[in-house]
Each structure stands twice: as C-alpha cells, then as structure tokens.
Motif scaffolding. Structure first.
Motif, PDB file in Angstrom:
ATOM      1  N   TYR A   1       0.847  -1.199   0.000  1.00  0.00           N
ATOM      2  CA  TYR A   1       0.000   0.000   0.000  1.00  0.00           C
ATOM      3  C   TYR A   1       0.884   1.251   0.000  1.00  0.00           C
ATOM      4  O   TYR A   1       1.979   1.261   0.573  1.00  0.00           O
ATOM      5  CB  TYR A   1      -0.915  -0.003   1.228  1.00  0.00           C
ATOM      6  CG  TYR A   1      -2.019   1.028   1.164  1.00  0.00           C
ATOM      7  CD1 TYR A   1      -3.050   0.905   0.258  1.00  0.00           C
ATOM      8  CD2 TYR A   1      -2.016   2.124   2.025  1.00  0.00           C
ATOM      9  CE1 TYR A   1      -4.068   1.839   0.202  1.00  0.00           C
ATOM     10  CE2 TYR A   1      -3.035   3.077   1.978  1.00  0.00           C
ATOM     11  CZ  TYR A   1      -4.059   2.931   1.054  1.00  0.00           C
ATOM     12  OH  TYR A   1      -5.055   3.869   0.995  1.00  0.00           O
ATOM     13  N   GLN A   2       0.401   2.308  -0.677  1.00  0.00           N
ATOM     14  CA  GLN A   2       1.220   3.502  -0.863  1.00  0.00           C
ATOM     15  C   GLN A   2       1.592   4.185   0.450  1.00  0.00           C
ATOM     16  O   GLN A   2       2.673   4.762   0.572  1.00  0.00           O
ATOM     17  CB  GLN A   2       0.492   4.501  -1.771  1.00  0.00           C
ATOM     18  CG  GLN A   2      -0.888   4.903  -1.268  1.00  0.00           C
ATOM     19  CD  GLN A   2      -1.643   5.753  -2.268  1.00  0.00           C
ATOM     20  OE1 GLN A   2      -1.192   5.932  -3.389  1.00  0.00           O
ATOM     21  NE2 GLN A   2      -2.784   6.276  -1.867  1.00  0.00           N
ATOM     22  N   ALA A   3       0.701   4.168   1.443  1.00  0.00           N
ATOM     23  CA  ALA A   3       1.026   4.749   2.749  1.00  0.00           C
ATOM     24  C   ALA A   3       1.739   3.699   3.594  1.00  0.00           C
ATOM     25  O   ALA A   3       1.138   2.700   4.008  1.00  0.00           O
ATOM     26  CB  ALA A   3      -0.246   5.228   3.446  1.00  0.00           C
ATOM     27  N   GLU A   4       3.017   3.908   3.851  1.00  0.00           N
ATOM     28  CA  GLU A   4       3.832   2.891   4.528  1.00  0.00           C
ATOM     29  C   GLU A   4       3.290   2.518   5.905  1.00  0.00           C
ATOM     30  O   GLU A   4       3.370   1.367   6.328  1.00  0.00           O
ATOM     31  CB  GLU A   4       5.272   3.396   4.663  1.00  0.00           C
ATOM     32  CG  GLU A   4       6.003   3.522   3.327  1.00  0.00           C
ATOM     33  CD  GLU A   4       7.455   3.924   3.517  1.00  0.00           C
ATOM     34  OE1 GLU A   4       7.917   3.942   4.676  1.00  0.00           O
ATOM     35  OE2 GLU A   4       8.128   4.217   2.508  1.00  0.00           O
ATOM     36  N   GLU A   5       2.714   3.500   6.608  1.00  0.00           N
ATOM     37  CA  GLU A   5       2.248   3.230   7.970  1.00  0.00           C
ATOM     38  C   GLU A   5       1.043   2.292   8.003  1.00  0.00           C
ATOM     39  O   GLU A   5       0.682   1.758   9.064  1.00  0.00           O
ATOM     40  CB  GLU A   5       1.899   4.547   8.692  1.00  0.00           C
ATOM     41  CG  GLU A   5       0.706   5.294   8.103  1.00  0.00           C
ATOM     42  CD  GLU A   5       1.077   6.226   6.965  1.00  0.00           C
ATOM     43  OE1 GLU A   5       0.258   7.073   6.596  1.00  0.00           O
ATOM     44  OE2 GLU A   5       2.219   6.098   6.450  1.00  0.00           O
ATOM     45  N   LEU A   6       0.408   2.073   6.815  1.00  0.00           N
ATOM     46  CA  LEU A   6      -0.763   1.192   6.767  1.00  0.00           C
ATOM     47  C   LEU A   6      -0.461  -0.153   6.105  1.00  0.00           C
ATOM     48  O   LEU A   6      -1.337  -1.018   6.049  1.00  0.00           O
ATOM     49  CB  LEU A   6      -1.901   1.887   6.017  1.00  0.00           C
ATOM     50  CG  LEU A   6      -2.427   3.188   6.639  1.00  0.00           C
ATOM     51  CD1 LEU A   6      -3.518   3.795   5.757  1.00  0.00           C
ATOM     52  CD2 LEU A   6      -2.970   2.936   8.040  1.00  0.00           C
ATOM     53  N   GLN A   7       0.741  -0.330   5.604  1.00  0.00           N
ATOM     54  CA  GLN A   7       1.074  -1.556   4.873  1.00  0.00           C
ATOM     55  C   GLN A   7       0.926  -2.789   5.762  1.00  0.00           C
ATOM     56  O   GLN A   7       1.537  -2.888   6.828  1.00  0.00           O
ATOM     57  CB  GLN A   7       2.505  -1.458   4.345  1.00  0.00           C
ATOM     58  CG  GLN A   7       2.671  -0.429   3.243  1.00  0.00           C
ATOM     59  CD  GLN A   7       4.108  -0.290   2.776  1.00  0.00           C
ATOM     60  OE1 GLN A   7       5.023  -0.864   3.362  1.00  0.00           O
ATOM     61  NE2 GLN A   7       4.314   0.481   1.713  1.00  0.00           N
ATOM     62  N   GLY A   8       0.061  -3.709   5.305  1.00  0.00           N
ATOM     63  CA  GLY A   8      -0.152  -4.965   6.024  1.00  0.00           C
ATOM     64  C   GLY A   8      -0.944  -4.838   7.319  1.00  0.00           C
ATOM     65  O   GLY A   8      -1.095  -5.831   8.039  1.00  0.00           O
ATOM     66  N   LYS A   9      -1.485  -3.638   7.612  1.00  0.00           N
ATOM     67  CA  LYS A   9      -2.194  -3.422   8.873  1.00  0.00           C
ATOM     68  C   LYS A   9      -3.698  -3.665   8.702  1.00  0.00           C
ATOM     69  O   LYS A   9      -4.255  -3.510   7.619  1.00  0.00           O
ATOM     70  CB  LYS A   9      -1.968  -1.990   9.369  1.00  0.00           C
ATOM     71  CG  LYS A   9      -0.508  -1.637   9.629  1.00  0.00           C
ATOM     72  CD  LYS A   9       0.061  -2.438  10.777  1.00  0.00           C
ATOM     73  CE  LYS A   9       1.525  -2.110  11.045  1.00  0.00           C
ATOM     74  NZ  LYS A   9       1.747  -0.716  11.414  1.00  0.00           N
ATOM     75  N   LYS A  10      -4.358  -4.031   9.829  1.00  0.00           N
ATOM     76  CA  LYS A  10      -5.810  -4.147   9.860  1.00  0.00           C
ATOM     77  C   LYS A  10      -6.378  -2.884  10.502  1.00  0.00           C
ATOM     78  O   LYS A  10      -6.067  -2.576  11.665  1.00  0.00           O
ATOM     79  CB  LYS A  10      -6.235  -5.380  10.642  1.00  0.00           C
ATOM     80  CG  LYS A  10      -5.976  -6.683   9.904  1.00  0.00           C
ATOM     81  CD  LYS A  10      -6.566  -7.873  10.655  1.00  0.00           C
ATOM     82  CE  LYS A  10      -6.379  -9.169   9.866  1.00  0.00           C
ATOM     83  NZ  LYS A  10      -6.973 -10.345  10.564  1.00  0.00           N
ATOM     84  N   VAL A  11      -7.208  -2.168   9.731  1.00  0.00           N
ATOM     85  CA  VAL A  11      -7.742  -0.877  10.165  1.00  0.00           C
ATOM     86  C   VAL A  11      -9.222  -1.034  10.517  1.00  0.00           C
ATOM     87  O   VAL A  11      -9.978  -1.705   9.807  1.00  0.00           O
ATOM     88  CB  VAL A  11      -7.570   0.180   9.058  1.00  0.00           C
ATOM     89  CG1 VAL A  11      -8.209   1.512   9.473  1.00  0.00           C
ATOM     90  CG2 VAL A  11      -6.088   0.374   8.745  1.00  0.00           C
ATOM     91  N   ASP A  12      -9.635  -0.430  11.634  1.00  0.00           N
ATOM     92  CA  ASP A  12     -11.035  -0.461  12.069  1.00  0.00           C
ATOM     93  C   ASP A  12     -11.817   0.639  11.361  1.00  0.00           C
ATOM     94  O   ASP A  12     -11.373   1.792  11.296  1.00  0.00           O
ATOM     95  CB  ASP A  12     -11.128  -0.244  13.577  1.00  0.00           C
ATOM     96  CG  ASP A  12     -10.478  -1.371  14.364  1.00  0.00           C
ATOM     97  OD1 ASP A  12     -10.806  -2.538  14.075  1.00  0.00           O
ATOM     98  OD2 ASP A  12      -9.636  -1.079  15.248  1.00  0.00           O
ATOM     99  N   PHE A  13     -12.992   0.267  10.846  1.00  0.00           N
ATOM    100  CA  PHE A  13     -13.851   1.239  10.175  1.00  0.00           C
ATOM    101  C   PHE A  13     -15.242   1.253  10.813  1.00  0.00           C
ATOM    102  O   PHE A  13     -15.777   0.200  11.176  1.00  0.00           O
ATOM    103  CB  PHE A  13     -13.995   0.907   8.685  1.00  0.00           C
ATOM    104  CG  PHE A  13     -12.872   1.434   7.840  1.00  0.00           C
ATOM    105  CD1 PHE A  13     -12.941   2.692   7.271  1.00  0.00           C
ATOM    106  CD2 PHE A  13     -11.733   0.661   7.631  1.00  0.00           C
ATOM    107  CE1 PHE A  13     -11.909   3.176   6.493  1.00  0.00           C
ATOM    108  CE2 PHE A  13     -10.693   1.132   6.863  1.00  0.00           C
ATOM    109  CZ  PHE A  13     -10.774   2.399   6.284  1.00  0.00           C
TER     110      PHE A  13
END
Length: 432
Positions: free
Chosen positions: A221-233
């Motif tokens: 993913y282009q934003a490094e801080e989100l690469q491979g992370k699970k994000v709550d929506f």
C-alpha cells in the motif's frame, strides 16, 4: 603523424597519436606574429612590441589553444586514416612522446559494432485476426450504456452492481488515519475501486444501517504506515441505489451525438471504432513481435556510450512528463538502463536493415502519420497542411516513418501465422 590502435574490449579502442613538435611550434609562432601586430602592452607602441615580450605575455595561452585545436583535428584525421567509426567522443590523455621534441596523446573510445543481419526470414509473427461478432458489439454497447446510466434509490439490501452511498471513518489503534474519512462516498459493488474487505462489508446493507468492520491493507500500500495493517472502520449507509441503463434506441444514439440515422447508425459507428481500436492494437502487437524477433536473432554488442546517452534522454522525457525541473528530483537514471539498451540495440539493427534493403522514405506514409496525429482536431485538414509545410516537423516525423517501414518489411518477410480471435477476448487480453 604516427598512429597506432589496439583493441581493449569488444568495442573499445585505444588509439595513440604522436605529432612532431615542429607542427605545433610553427602554428604558435604564426599566431604570435599575428597577435604582435595589434597587441597593446604598456610602454610599447601597437605593432612595435618585441617578439620576446609578446611570447612572454601570450605564449602559454596561444600554445594551449593550438594544442587543443591540433588534437581535435589530428584525432579526426587519425580516425579516418584508420577507418574507425566512433560511437561517441573520446577520452584523451597526454602521453610521453618517443621523440623528446614531439607531442603525443592517447584517445580511448568505443566504435560502432559491425552488423551482419541474419535469419530475418525466421522471425515469427503471430498475426491476430480479430472478428467483431454480435456478442462483441452487444458487449460494447452495454459498456456505453453504463456510461449514460442513472441511479435510482431502492429499499432493499445491496447486491452486486448496486451503488452504496456511505459515510465512513477509519482508525488504527484508536488513532484516525490520514484520508480514512469520507462523507456521501458512492461505492459501486463489484467495481473493485475500494479495498476488497471494505467492499465486502457493504454487501447486504440497507439505508440507515450502521456497522463496524476491519479492512486489511495490502503490504505494498502507498502509505507505509498502513502496509499490512488491519484498520477499524465505522460506517453508516445513507442509501442503496440500483443502476438504470438507457434503452437501446434512438435516444441512446442521441446521447452520443448521433444526429442522423438513429440507433442503426450508432451501432455502425461503434463497430467502426471497435475495428480501429483492434487494428491499432494489432499493429502494436505485430511491432513488438518483430522487434523482439529481430533482437533475439541478431545478438550484437552495444556501445555503452550510446546506452548512457539514451538513458539521459529517457530521463529527460520522464522529467518533462512528470513536470520535474529540479535535477535532484529526477527519477533514478539506472531505472532506464534496460529500456535504453533495447532502444539502442533496435536502432542499430533497424539502421542496418534500412541500409541493406535500401529503404527510402515513403512520402505518402509521412502524410498518413501526420493525418493520424491531427485526427482529433476539428480543423484537422488545416493542421495537416500546416505540419506538412513545416520542414522541421517533417524531419522529426520521417525517422519514425522510416523505422516503421523497416518493421513492416520484417513482418512481410518473416514467418507469419494467423491467430483468429474475437474482439472481446483480444482486447481483454491486454488487461490480463
């Protein structure tokens, strides 16, 4: 002038040139006399300056100029004398002369490869023969209908093809993520415009629903801080809409500015455009096959000098397309090495083919290329005439046309087999 040449690599040559000192001294003395006639030196009248004083004041500068000019001239003469064809400028270093009164230097440079083309009749070309059937035409018209589709709100759960208008807010470890919030965002289910987990969560929802879900971001993913992370929506569904396509009738034709002939004329135009699209892709495919075949069957050494020049040219083009002016922001030049080498290799081979087959510019094809360039303009005929009357533009276009003539010659003389395929299968293969 004494010249000796040795090979220090497949294409690199080391040429030693020695000149008699008298040649340099004679030219230096001649120029000193000329300067002495007009030199203005305090304490002396113009033209009356002693030769010794002129030499002291100007001798070193004039000798440097003479040596530089004689080196350039002697290098050119030596290259011609030895029947060498340099690929680029030389690297020149002074050398100790055998005669103490002489002057010597060593020039190191690459030469152009000697090319003997072979197996041109063995280049394989699989020519696509593209048919446009009723199913292909119907599928294309369906795509065009979708371009003019409207959306109608429905009171049911969302399904494939529906549009869900949603509010969402994303967070990672309780902290809001950059760009993770949206209001009244339309998401068409099945379009793949959103991440898979996000889109999956919007299936089977109704207006007014609220839900929470996790979205796993890809590792690249282009934003490094989100690469491979699970994000709550958190999401709230504003409405669910179904797609409403226009009927296939004269009104659809009018939407695409077909003023006469109605739906039948519209279908003809669509089919003509499909044929042009297919032909353009066919020509591109054949070109790539021919280029790859030519390069594969004719392995040649390529001067690094030319590759270096081409890499810089590609980099400049990339900077221009990206709107970059600061050289420090330029893309890494080494990224263009493979492309540059292929372009140089192709250029050398095509040039040899043009020479061998005595190919010359086809003026009609030059005009056809210009007409193709101007096809999108309203006053295309005026643009064509303007371009054709501009020698500079024509000179830029002619090499491209001549190269294409060479590619066409190779395609005509290679081993061509037909590959029958439908329009839909052929055009979709580009995406695969």
């Amino acid at each position: 002038m004494q010249v000796s040449v040795e090979s220090t690599g497949k294409l690199e040559r080391r040429m030693r040139v020695e000149l008699p000192a008298a040649r340099i001294d004679q030219e230096v003395n001649s120029r000193l006399k000329t300067v002495g006639k007009t030199a203005k030196i305090a304490g002396f009248r113009p033209g009356k300056v002693p030769a010794k004083v002129v030499k002291q004041r100007y001798g070193a500068q004039i000798r440097e100029e003479v040596v530089s000019e004689i080196m350039q001239k002697s290098y050119t003469d030596a290259v011609q004398q030895e029947n060498l064809n340099p690929a680029g400028g030389p690297s020149i270093q002074p050398d100790k002369p055998e005669d103490s009164n002489g002057f010597a230097y060593i020039a190191t440079f690459e030469v152009m490869p000697e090319i003997e083309l072979k197996d041109l009749d063995k280049i394989k070309v699989k020519k696509p023969v593209v048919s446009i059937g009723k199913k292909d035409l119907d599928a294309m018209i369906e795509k065009l209908r979708k371009q003019k589709a409207s959306w109608e709100e429905v009171d049911r759960k969302s399904a494939e093809g529906d549009r869900v208008v949603v509010y969402f807010d994303g967070s990672l470890d309780g902290e809001a993520i950059n760009g993770g919030k949206g209001t009244d965002v339309p998401v068409v289910l099945g379009d793949g415009m959103m991440l898979p987990d996000f889109e999956k969560a919007l299936f089977g929802v109704k207006a007014g629903d609220e839900k929470t879900f996790k979205v796993k971001f890809p590792k690249d993913y282009q934003a490094e801080e989100l690469q491979g992370k699970k994000v709550d929506f958190e999401a709230k569904i504003h409405r669910v809409e179904k797609e409403v396509l226009p009927a296939v009738d004269d009104d659809l034709a009018a939407m695409f500015e077909v003023e006469e002939g109605g739906i039948e004329k519209f279908k003809e135009d669509v089919k003509d455009n499909m044929r042009r699209e297919a032909d353009a892709k066919i020509n591109g495919d054949i070109r790539e096959q021919v280029i790859d075949g030519l390069i594969d069957t004719n392995k040649i050494e390529v001067p690094q000098t030319l590759i270096h020049q081409e890499k810089h040219a590609i980099q400049r083009d990339a900077m221009q397309r990206m709107g970059i002016e600061d050289p420090e922001q330029a893309p890494d030049i080494d990224n263009f090495t493979e492309l540059a080498e292929k372009r140089v290799r192709l250029g050398l081979l095509v040039r040899q083919l043009i020479i061998d087959q005595k190919l010359t510019i086809d003026e009609e094809k030059v005009r056809a290329r210009v007409e193709e360039m101007c096809a999108g303009y309203e006053n295309s005929e005026d643009m064509v005439n303007m371009y054709m009357s501009n020698p500079q533009i024509v000179q830029q276009i002619e090499p491209m046309v001549l190269e294409q003539q060479a590619i066409d010659w190779l395609a005509e003389n290679g081993k061509v087999t037909d590959n029958k395929v439908s329009f839909t299968d052929y055009m979709n293969a580009k995406e695969d």
